[in-house]
Design an enzyme around this catalytic site. Structure first.
Site, mmCIF file in Angstrom:
data_model
loop_
_atom_site.group_PDB
_atom_site.id
_atom_site.type_symbol
_atom_site.label_atom_id
_atom_site.label_comp_id
_atom_site.label_asym_id
_atom_site.label_seq_id
_atom_site.Cartn_x
_atom_site.Cartn_y
_atom_site.Cartn_z
ATOM 1 N N ASP A 188 63.708 18.272 31.503
ATOM 2 C CA ASP A 188 64.139 17.708 30.224
ATOM 3 C C ASP A 188 64.518 16.234 30.327
ATOM 4 O OD1 ASP A 188 63.813 20.216 29.231
ATOM 5 O OD2 ASP A 188 65.931 20.743 29.342
HETATM 6 N N1 LIG Z 1 74.268 18.353 33.654
HETATM 7 C C1 LIG Z 1 74.948 18.908 32.674
HETATM 8 O O1 LIG Z 1 76.150 18.739 32.592
HETATM 9 C C2 LIG Z 1 74.271 19.795 31.682
HETATM 10 C C3 LIG Z 1 75.063 20.593 30.874
HETATM 11 C C4 LIG Z 1 74.443 21.412 29.927
HETATM 12 C C5 LIG Z 1 73.085 21.421 29.804
HETATM 13 N N2 LIG Z 1 72.356 20.618 30.575
HETATM 14 C C6 LIG Z 1 70.939 20.597 30.343
HETATM 15 O O2 LIG Z 1 70.231 20.895 31.501
HETATM 16 C C7 LIG Z 1 69.025 20.115 31.487
HETATM 17 C C8 LIG Z 1 69.009 19.345 32.754
HETATM 18 O O3 LIG Z 1 67.771 18.735 32.891
HETATM 19 P P1 LIG Z 1 67.001 18.781 34.232
HETATM 20 O O4 LIG Z 1 65.803 17.930 34.045
HETATM 21 O O5 LIG Z 1 67.921 18.465 35.334
HETATM 22 O O6 LIG Z 1 66.646 20.307 34.418
HETATM 23 P P2 LIG Z 1 65.740 21.251 33.512
HETATM 24 O O7 LIG Z 1 65.228 20.525 32.328
HETATM 25 O O8 LIG Z 1 66.579 22.451 33.274
HETATM 26 O O9 LIG Z 1 64.526 21.532 34.407
HETATM 27 C C9 LIG Z 1 64.685 22.036 35.706
HETATM 28 C C10 LIG Z 1 63.335 22.273 36.245
HETATM 29 O O10 LIG Z 1 63.465 22.557 37.631
HETATM 30 C C11 LIG Z 1 62.407 23.437 38.006
HETATM 31 N N3 LIG Z 1 62.852 24.262 39.131
HETATM 32 C C12 LIG Z 1 63.725 25.268 39.125
HETATM 33 N N4 LIG Z 1 63.875 25.770 40.333
HETATM 34 C C13 LIG Z 1 63.053 25.074 41.140
HETATM 35 C C14 LIG Z 1 62.738 25.145 42.526
HETATM 36 N N5 LIG Z 1 63.337 26.031 43.329
HETATM 37 N N6 LIG Z 1 61.845 24.263 43.018
HETATM 38 C C15 LIG Z 1 61.269 23.365 42.205
HETATM 39 N N7 LIG Z 1 61.525 23.262 40.895
HETATM 40 C C16 LIG Z 1 62.402 24.122 40.368
HETATM 41 C C17 LIG Z 1 62.132 24.270 36.778
HETATM 42 O O11 LIG Z 1 60.716 24.401 36.656
HETATM 43 P P3 LIG Z 1 60.010 25.634 37.325
HETATM 44 O O12 LIG Z 1 60.705 26.856 36.835
HETATM 45 O O13 LIG Z 1 58.592 25.506 36.874
HETATM 46 O O14 LIG Z 1 60.151 25.454 38.795
HETATM 47 C C18 LIG Z 1 62.656 23.443 35.614
HETATM 48 O O15 LIG Z 1 61.662 22.991 34.760
HETATM 49 C C19 LIG Z 1 69.053 19.222 30.268
HETATM 50 O O16 LIG Z 1 68.321 19.782 29.217
HETATM 51 C C20 LIG Z 1 70.504 19.215 29.932
HETATM 52 O O17 LIG Z 1 70.747 19.004 28.557
HETATM 53 C C21 LIG Z 1 72.912 19.828 31.539
#
Ligand SMILES: NC(=O)c1ccc[n+]([C@@H]2O[C@H](COP(=O)([O-])OP(=O)(O)OC[C@H]3O[C@@H](n4cnc5c(N)ncnc54)[C@H](OP(=O)(O)O)[C@@H]3O)[C@@H](O)[C@H]2O)c1
Ligand SMILES: NC(=O)c1ccc[n+]([C@@H]2O[C@H](COP(=O)([O-])OP(=O)(O)OC[C@H]3O[C@@H](n4cnc5c(N)ncnc54)[C@H](OP(=O)(O)O)[C@@H]3O)[C@@H](O)[C@H]2O)c1
Lengths: 462, 104, 104, 462
Positions: free
Chosen positions: D389
């Site tokens: 994301d």
């Molecule tokens: N940081 C905060 O405080 C917080 C709080 C609330 C919500 N969020 C939300 O969380 C999201 C964070 O974004 P992000 O880009 O860090 O994460 P993300 O959008 O949740 O994407 C994580 C990606 O990692 C991949 N993944 C998972 N396990 C893996 C593995 N073992 N090896 C390789 N890839 C793996 C997944 O794809 P695959 O399954 O295809 O591997 C997934 O698409 C945002 O939408 C944010 O709003 C964050």
């Protein structure tokens, strides 16, 4: 109004003071910040007037009317260049009011024998408040040139000083034993008053701004002490906010002058400056050549970037509007104009900013030290208007100089340095400025305002 | 004031000092002169103490002391805020002037 | 607590909120996770309340409630500070490692 | 120890907490800050133990020993990737302790009939504290995957919610009438507990971090409320510091996700993500081609500046050490490596920073959004490790996207974008990412750690 409602109003007032001070962090919101703080004061005053303990309004009416009239008159009439004096005066009055209120707390009719938790803050309130009053009055007199500005020092004064400190301590002890004794209280006030006078008399006139910031802090502490005596939280909060503000300003100024507070208060830096000035004037004048405004105007119009360095002389000459005119004319000719503001240029913190703001100069053109120094080498002209110490290259190079280590504006690195001042006399620090003898420096002697008027008309014609 | 209340007052004092340092530290040098006069006006808050004394109907010395305190504190408050406002208006006059032309 | 004392407590609360916002606002994002666990440990300050209850020699329910409160608060305090320390050591390990070589 | 001495110690503790939090403003001073705060806690505890009201130490000893043992064990054993759960758990325990202390204040033996000034804070303390406990436990269970992470919502739950709020309000009223009624208090706690559970059950697992920050704020407020009930300033001060911290963190996270707190708490954003994920995976997989680690390694070693973009997948794969190894190998080959840290990458604020710090990455190489975004166009490679994301260009371009307006890292602007993930499944928001289908993007499918290990050995050989 019940006590709880009153105290809630006081809390609201304290919150408004804090919010107001926060809004002072940007010129855009600052006027609103001042209004917010004033609204807080209004709430505190209105709530107090409605309080049940208030039985008569006659005295109050007289006091408020007289005070408001005087205050409004002073605020409306004062010249911007006299701001330091006015702030000093107000400071003193605030300190005096705190001392009076604190003192009354133990001698008023109906007071029950107060314990140390009341007497100690009362003693502090009277002591600090009275010192603030007399110290501020001396500072006012020096700045208004009612008395000579030099630092007066002698063995005798030091002896009196020590005696007064001892007296004050003894009287504080006596007050603990006899909390309601009018005479002890009066004696304490007297000793504190003498201490305030002696403390400031011993400081050179040019150090007054540091003294004023310091007195500002003291007036806050006096209000806080009074708050402790009355058990009144809004006094405590406001007093400590003001105390913090005064302490921070004092620190900033001392740092800008590369001196410690102790050095300012006790060493009489300004004491010898008169003599030094004479010597320097005699020695230096021969070495440099004066230029005419015409010659300076030609250099100015030929540049692309002109940096104006204002100093105390701008305030003395009241030349802020004329500087602004010159900048306007230069800008019409396509020359970019910026202002380099040294933290201790002038005689109080932010002095140059206020003057130039009065002349309607856009505050985004006012650059501080860190921002402007890298730009001097690119500038075609540095136009130094009544500044001296803040552009003295000795601060960088001469280890033995009293101003060594003070951060300075690098006006000497500009293509040409045009200096407007009346003579070769040194500035506040009383030391010579080698900038004036540099090859690339053009001295234009005369009152800054007169010279600037001349420059404006020359630039217009060019 | 009881010793316990004194500790309470001390707590308020200490917290207010922290607030003061944090808040004042953010005021830019440009505004140091208005900060000085403005905070000075705030220190005129002793006016509430002066009002309580003046309105209490004391006679004799306490009355005159209260009256003197009230006048001095009022000068400090009224003069302080007005002069600060006068200074600050200068800082924004330019901005407002510009606003007319360019809607900044 | 008397109503007057309540206002006093409210004053303390308001000032502390100001201090909190000023101070926390300066913590950089890098340190947000340790900030969370560290401030969490600070909120375990209820431990002093739990100590007063547990040490008062109450019998019956109050005693057990006090004991439960004490255990929970202690976990919060001890665990919170330790885990924060563990995290923060990671941030500085690198710095210290470098320090050996270059005296930074 | 007298009450005055005790209260002075509490004041000292509060000051140390503030100073400690101030030192958290830089990674260099942060460990000292934590130690300072811990010292404050020690002073508060020690002073309390010496207080005259303490008559028996047996219970205290048991409680402190048991609590310390559990706390220390948890702190030592926890994996860095499980930090969010642990913080949630601690939060809940703190809230529970506050609720218990507040409740005991009105039912303990010898309590005099407490007035509203006590009952109201007690009710608030019990209410907020218990909500914090049960809410945190649910958050813990979701993060630890003890229960499914999805948002559970139904009409019935909403009805129960409203009923519980009504019950809680009625019981607060009842408590005012009968301050020492154990049953009313227990009922209040029960209602609050149910509210906490329902509140968090309805929020998607991926929103848990915001919930944790919010619960952090609540646990602070519970401590403050308890402070009001006991008339204890140090509880009030510490509680409001923590409350402020929680509120600020919540704000930052909501802003990073471009959503409002209300939206997070009440809209169940995560509810439909499972379904959306399936659809996206089916639709998207055909469009892109996978590359091998060898191909990726060649691109990496050919570059001059590689920006690593870590995301939640880095935490899942526990690949922080391997990323570090890869960076080291690249640096040996003369490639500059920086890390781009998005404020909400991962699942809690600062998540990536902590992971990378664990792997000993110099924190000066961790760049935040504003700093790194202008550098992507110059970068040869953006290496996206399990992030989704936070690099989705739709946030910039597609007005209708649910993440529209969320600030993102411009990984798509780098020369080549290498993406390590396991599949075409979307991330937390459940929406497709056009970045993966770009010409200049190389997808390397597989667990991030496995792929990285492969990359390290390839780069070594190159
Ligand atoms: N940081 C905060 O405080 C917080 C709080 C609330 C919500 N969020 C939300 O969380 C999201 C964070 O974004 P992000 O880009 O860090 O994460 P993300 O959008 O949740 O994407 C994580 C990606 O990692 C991949 N993944 C998972 N396990 C893996 C593995 N073992 N090896 C390789 N890839 C793996 C997944 O794809 P695959 O399954 O295809 O591997 C997934 O698409 C945002 O939408 C944010 O709003 C964050
Ligand atoms: N800002 C503060 O808060 C503060 C506080 C305490 C001390 N100080 C000290 O004050 C000094 C400030 O430095 P500065 O460079 O602004 O001033 P300065 O060093 O005091 O020099 C001012 C110069 O202005 C010239 N001048 C005076 N009246 C003039 C007029 N009508 N027309 C033209 N020139 C005139 C004087 O030279 P002529 O007599 O030859 O004309 C003098 O050399 C520093 O040493 C600083 O440490 C400042």
């Amino acid at each position: 109004m019940s006590t709880v409602a009153l105290e809630l109003s006081y809390l609201a007032a304290a919150v408004l003071f804090i919010l107001g001070l926060r809004q002072l962090s940007s010129p855009k919101t600052a006027p609103k910040g001042n209004a917010t703080a004033a609204a807080g004061m209004l709430i505190a005053v209105a709530a107090t007037l409605l309080h049940q303990e208030i039985v008569g309004y006659a005295d109050i009416l007289i006091g408020v009317l007289v005070g408001s009239a005087i205050g409004a008159l002073l605020a409306a009439r004062i010249q911007m260049t006299a701001m330091p004096q006015l702030v000093a005066l107000f400071n003193g009055l605030g300190g005096a009011a705190s001392a009076l209120v604190a003192g009354t707390e133990v001698i008023r009719p109906g007071t029950v024998l107060p314990g140390p938790a009341v007497v100690v803050p009362v003693a502090l309130g009277v002591l600090i408040g009275t010192m603030t009053l007399t110290g501020s009055l001396v500072a006012f007199a020096k700045l208004q040139e009612l008395v000579p500005g030099g630092a007066i020092r002698s063995r005798l004064l030091q002896v009196i000083n020590v005696l007064m400190v001892a007296t004050a301590l003894v009287l504080c002890g006596a007050l603990l034993a006899q909390p309601s004794s009018l005479w002890v209280l009066a004696g304490l006030a007297l000793a504190a008053g003498v201490l305030g006078v002696l403390g400031v008399v011993g400081i050179g006139g040019a150090d007054m701004p540091v003294v004023i910031a310091f007195l500002n802090a003291l007036s806050g502490l006096a209000a806080s002490a009074t708050g402790f005596a009355l058990g009144n939280d809004v006094l405590i909060v406001s007093g400590s906010l003001v105390g913090a503000s005064g302490v921070i300003l004092t620190q900033i100024m001392c740092k800008g002058m590369n001196r410690s507070l102790g050095n300012v208060l006790f060493s009489g830096f300004g004491a010898g400056s008169g003599a030094a000035a004479g010597a320097a004037a005699a020695g230096g004048a021969a070495a440099v050549r004066g230029y005419s405004p015409e010659e300076a105007a030609m250099v100015l119009t030929g540049g692309q970037l002109v940096i104006i360095v204002p100093g105390y002389g701008l305030a003395v000459a009241q030349a802020q509007h004329t500087v602004r005119q010159l900048a306007d004319e230069l800008e019409k000719k396509g020359v970019e104009v910026l202002y380099a503001i040294h933290p201790v240029a002038g005689r109080m913190p932010g002095h140059m900013n206020v003057l130039l703001a009065e002349a309607d100069v856009d505050y985004e053109k006012l650059k501080d030290l860190d921002e402007i120094n890298p730009m001097f080498p690119q500038a075609d002209v540095a136009l130094v208007v009544g500044a001296n110490d803040v552009v003295n290259p000795l601060a960088r190079s001469d280890n033995s100089s009293p101003i060594h280590g003070m951060p300075i504006l690098d006006a000497d690195k500009a293509g040409t340095c045009i200096v407007l001042k009346r003579s070769m006399r040194p500035g506040f620090s009383g030391i010579d400025n080698p900038l004036y003898a540099m090859d690339r420096t053009m001295m234009v002697f005369g009152d800054a305002k007169d010279t600037l008027v001349e420059l404006v008309s020359q630039v217009k014609q060019a | 004031m009881s010793p316990e209340a004194l500790v309470g007052a001390l707590t308020v004092f200490v917290l207010a000092v922290f607030v003061g340092f944090e808040v004042i530290g953010r005021v830019p040098p440009t505004l140091h002169t208005p900060l000085m006069s403005g905070s000075n006006a705030i220190s005129g808050i002793t006016i509430v103490g002066a009002l309580l004394v003046s309105g209490a109907g004391f006679g004799g010395l306490a009355r005159w002391l209260g009256m003197a305190a009230l006048i001095l504190a009022t000068i400090n408050v009224v003069g302080g805020f007005l002069v600060t406002q006068r200074m600050l208006r200068m800082f924004t006059a330019r901005q407002r002037g510009r606003g007319k032309g360019t809607k900044s």
